[in-house]
Scaffold this active site. Structure first.
Site, PDB file in Angstrom:
ATOM      1  CD  GLU A 115      -2.931  -1.346   2.193  1.00  0.00           C
ATOM      2  OE1 GLU A 115      -3.008  -0.416   3.014  1.00  0.00           O
ATOM      3  OE2 GLU A 115      -3.622  -2.378   2.271  1.00  0.00           O
ATOM      4  CG  HIS A 170     -15.218  -7.250   7.651  1.00  0.00           C
ATOM      5  ND1 HIS A 170     -14.830  -6.498   8.737  1.00  0.00           N
ATOM      6  CD2 HIS A 170     -14.165  -7.209   6.791  1.00  0.00           C
ATOM      7  CE1 HIS A 170     -13.620  -6.019   8.541  1.00  0.00           C
ATOM      8  NE2 HIS A 170     -13.196  -6.438   7.370  1.00  0.00           N
ATOM      9  CG  HIS A 171     -14.414 -13.677   8.451  1.00  0.00           C
ATOM     10  ND1 HIS A 171     -14.441 -14.927   7.859  1.00  0.00           N
ATOM     11  CD2 HIS A 171     -15.585 -13.558   9.128  1.00  0.00           C
ATOM     12  CE1 HIS A 171     -15.576 -15.537   8.162  1.00  0.00           C
ATOM     13  NE2 HIS A 171     -16.292 -14.715   8.928  1.00  0.00           N
ATOM     14  CD  GLU A 172      -8.682  -6.859   9.668  1.00  0.00           C
ATOM     15  OE1 GLU A 172      -7.621  -7.497   9.831  1.00  0.00           O
ATOM     16  OE2 GLU A 172      -8.962  -6.263   8.615  1.00  0.00           O
ATOM     17  CG  HIS A 188      -9.359  -5.764   1.667  1.00  0.00           C
ATOM     18  ND1 HIS A 188      -9.560  -4.401   1.600  1.00  0.00           N
ATOM     19  CD2 HIS A 188     -10.246  -6.314   0.796  1.00  0.00           C
ATOM     20  CE1 HIS A 188     -10.536  -4.137   0.743  1.00  0.00           C
ATOM     21  NE2 HIS A 188     -10.968  -5.285   0.250  1.00  0.00           N
ATOM     22  CD  GLU A 189      -5.803  -5.119   4.954  1.00  0.00           C
ATOM     23  OE1 GLU A 189      -6.326  -4.012   4.730  1.00  0.00           O
ATOM     24  OE2 GLU A 189      -6.449  -6.119   5.318  1.00  0.00           O
ATOM     25  CD  GLU A 196      -6.774  -2.974   0.775  1.00  0.00           C
ATOM     26  OE1 GLU A 196      -7.137  -1.847   1.117  1.00  0.00           O
ATOM     27  OE2 GLU A 196      -6.299  -3.810   1.569  1.00  0.00           O
ATOM     28  CD  GLU A 237      -8.040   1.054   3.246  1.00  0.00           C
ATOM     29  OE1 GLU A 237      -7.227   0.856   4.164  1.00  0.00           O
ATOM     30  OE2 GLU A 237      -8.828   0.180   2.850  1.00  0.00           O
TER      31      GLU A 237
END
Length: 699
Positions: A170, A413-415, A483-484, A502, A508
């Protein structure tokens, strides 16, 4: 430091003792594989008689002082060719042609009999090659110390690069000459902790986009990253040599390999026309066909969500409470004092479900629904969240029923905050929970720079984790947006339930310190080469200071935000702004409601990395086309030729363009909408503002 990287890895083309050649189907590309008198393997590539890469070394150094990079003799050389067409589950086109020629070289070390194969595939748009490690009596397991693969460039090319980093992609993209990378990377890079050595900068990430002085566009990446660490590129910026730099594990090892396996493909996409880079299917073709037999449940998604409000400074939070002593599995949330501004509450989510149903969206993403956000200390904890227990103010059963009656899905959503071990521990229960309540897609997250156990996001251990999640999700008929994670390498062909990632700097960042105006004209040439991105476009309120002080301004005009739905490809596409902002501009919002997310065909009309892109797409299974045109910080005129339309028919084009005085910095929301009759013979010019754009729907 810079010369140390490659000073001992020079291939002597004057001492070549054998050479094999392979040409592309259209004869524009020629690959030459060579062995020198010391048994060192190397390759070179030309395009229309222009050198793409000069002779560069190949192979590996493995632990215990064993070399798979010299001392070889060629024991076999086989040729093959393929020209087939396969159907996509979803994508930028409904069919993909795989037309390549192949050469497989089997190598054996003269001194100890160790074997290694190299498989080359040459397409009309570039080269892919991988290493193959056959099962052999004297070598069953080995640890990679270094991969010596080189990309020996012809000069000081213009590069679109981000610095190498084991844990994040990022970064803002820098555009410079290769000779300037070292100085420009100072202050941006950081040495990753928990390894035995720092990154030998200058080093950059792939996909790396280059442009040579003689007009070649060159993209270097990898395909089919499976059970292997992600590859960065060391840079000898005096000799313009790039070499593979594999992400190490916590012990500094760069891959634990069993024979009977293969490496990822190393890829070079090349053309003298930038449009061909964006149109390339080379990386996709180098991945294996779908492992999912029944793909009928896999559907592209256009969604809204409880998300952007967390970034706009309005007080909405992921966490249910402000208390900091909460412990998952111990604390009873029914006895915890709520903070009063938790975003994922039942009534608020109902509002988004109603909005989605009214305006024809498929789904609603809800972040912050599950217990544990009060303790989300990245990489400091191993057990943070529950992926089966909602907060007290999120009625999962009621909302699932309510959404179903409205014809809308809810996206899970699974962060993990990089607490990966605990996520794998809960994974099957989490997917069973999703099946029970009708969730068909999950957005996973891996915020945090260090994985517990000190593994890296781009290392072999984590690569295996991402692939395991996608494979396991498929067994539960669940689609994944990660993501990440490590940047994609075309694996969405093998696991078409892996809709998007992502793995780059998304929208963001416009709420943090912003994105550059040229960002969107570079990403399709870099990050998107490996697969679709969940960029989350569609922000209409470009002045984020209206939400609070110290907020950045969006780096685009409103019309450019519309165009991103075409130029930033994703089958998992969000209308990311607050629903209230869409109601202020319902005429512009109409384009987002209309635009498709799955395509029969894609046409790249104009392109220059870092400057502009104009692209058209045909909606899958429908007689509708959409066009997106974007530019960097410089105003320009986009030329749209409609020769992609069927001949002999007249269509209505609705054009969403920048207003006369639009400017991304001080007047982003001025736009105009007008219609025009068009045929395949027509060509129109559309002025684009500074960091502006235009979007067209045609039917």
């Amino acid at each position: 430091m810079k010369k140390l990287i490659l000073s001992t890895l020079v291939f002597s083309s004057a001492a070549v003792v054998s050479a094999q050649e392979l040409t592309s189907p259209d004869n524009n590309l020629k690959l030459t594989f060579m062995l020198d008198s010391n048994g060192v393997p190397a390759y070179t590539l030309t395009y229309k008689d222009k050198t793409v890469v000069k002779p560069g070394r190949m192979g590996f150094i493995i632990k215990d002082g064993i070399s798979l990079a010299d001392g070889f003799e060629m024991t076999e050389c086989d040729y093959d060719s393929v020209d087939t067409v396969w159907n996509t589950v979803w994508g930028q086109s409904s069919t993909v042609r795989d037309n390549h020629k192949e050469m497989f070289v089997s190598l054996t070390r003269k001194d100890n009999g160790l074997k290694m194969g190299i498989r080359f595939r040459l397409f009309n748009d570039g080269l892919g090659f991988r290493y193959e490690f056959p099962v052999q009596p004297s070598l069953r397991h080995f640890t990679i110390e270094n991969e010596v693969t080189q990309f020996v460039l012809t000069g000081d090319h213009k590069a679109f690069w981000i610095p190498a980093d084991y844990d994040t992609n990022e970064f803002q993209t820098t555009t410079s000459k290769l000779s300037e990378v070292f100085e420009l990377s100072k202050g941006v890079i950081k040495n990753p902790p928990a390894t035995n050595e720092p990154l030998p900068y200058p080093a950059v990430q792939t996909p790396l986009m280059l442009k040579s002085d003689d007009g070649l566009y060159i993209n270097i990446h990898e395909a089919a990253l499976i059970d292997f660490p992600g590859m960065h590129l060391n840079l000898d910026d005096e000799n313009f040599v790039l070499s593979s730099h594999l992400t190490p594990d916590r012990n500094g090892d760069r891959g634990h390999i069993q024979t009977g396996s293969v490496s990822p493909w190393r890829t070079i996409v090349v053309s003298d026309d930038a449009r061909d880079i964006l149109a390339s299917n080379l990386i996709l073709n180098l991945n294996e066909p779908s492992k999912i037999e029944d793909t009928s449940w896999i559907k592209p998604i256009k969604y809204v969500g409880v998300w952007w409000e967390y970034f706009t400074g309005q007080g909405s939070t992921w966490a249910y409470s402000d208390e900091k002593d909460i412990v998952i599995g111990v604390t009873d949330y029914n006895k915890v004092k709520p903070n009063g501004h938790h975003g994922a509450n039942t009534e608020h989510v109902k509002e988004y479900i109603d909005f989605a149903a009214e305006h024809g969206f498929d789904a609603v993403l809800v972040e912050g629904w599950n217990q544990g956000w009060e303790d989300n200390q990245a990489y400091l904890k191993e057990k943070i969240y529950s992926f089966t227990t909602p907060y007290p103010d999120f009625d999962v059963e009621y909302l699932s029923d309510y959404a179903a009656k409205k014809g809308v899905k809810i996206i899970m959503h699974h962060e993990t905050t990089s607490s990966v071990i605990d996520y794998e521990r809960q994974l099957h229960d989490a997917f069973k929970f999703m099946n029970k309540y009708g969730y068909e897609a999950v957005k996973t997250g891996y915020v945090g720079s260090i994985i517990p156990r000190s593994e890296h996001h781009d290392g072999q251990w984590m690569v295996n984790h991402y692939n395991y999640v996608a494979e396991t999700a498929a067994k539960y008929h669940i689609m994944v947006d990660s993501h990440e994670a490590v940047r994609p390498t075309g694996l969405y062909r093998t696991y078409p339930n892996w809709l998007a990632q992502e793995s780059a700097r998304g929208t963001e960042y416009d709420s943090f310190n912003g994105n550059n105006p040229d960002h969107h004209t570079i990403l399709p040439f870099t990050r998107l080469m490996g697969g679709p991105m969940d960029y989350t476009p569609g922000i209409f309120e470009g002045d984020l200071s209206v939400y609070g002080p110290n907020k950045a301004k969006l780096s685009t005009t409103l019309a450019k935000q519309l165009a991103l739905y075409i130029t930033m490809y994703s089958p998992f596409q969000m209308a990311a702004d607050l629903k209230e902002n869409y109601m202020k501009y319902p005429d512009a919002f109409q384009f987002i409601k209309d635009v498709a997310v799955d395509w029969d065909a894609t046409y790249v009309l104009e392109a220059e990395p870092g400057d502009y892109i104009t692209m058209a797409r045909k909606e899958r299974g429908a007689d509708r086309w959409f066009v997106g045109a974007i530019t960097d910080e410089n105003a320009r005129t986009a030329t749209v030729s409609f020769d992609f339309l069927p001949k002999g028919k007249t269509y209505t084009a609705t054009i969403y363009a920048d207003g006369k005085n639009a400017h991304w910095l001080d007047n982003p929301k001025e736009y105009r909408i007008y219609t025009k009759k068009v045929t395949s013979k027509d060509k129109i010019e559309i002025p684009l503002a500074c960091s502006g754009g235009a979007a067209i729907s045609i039917e």
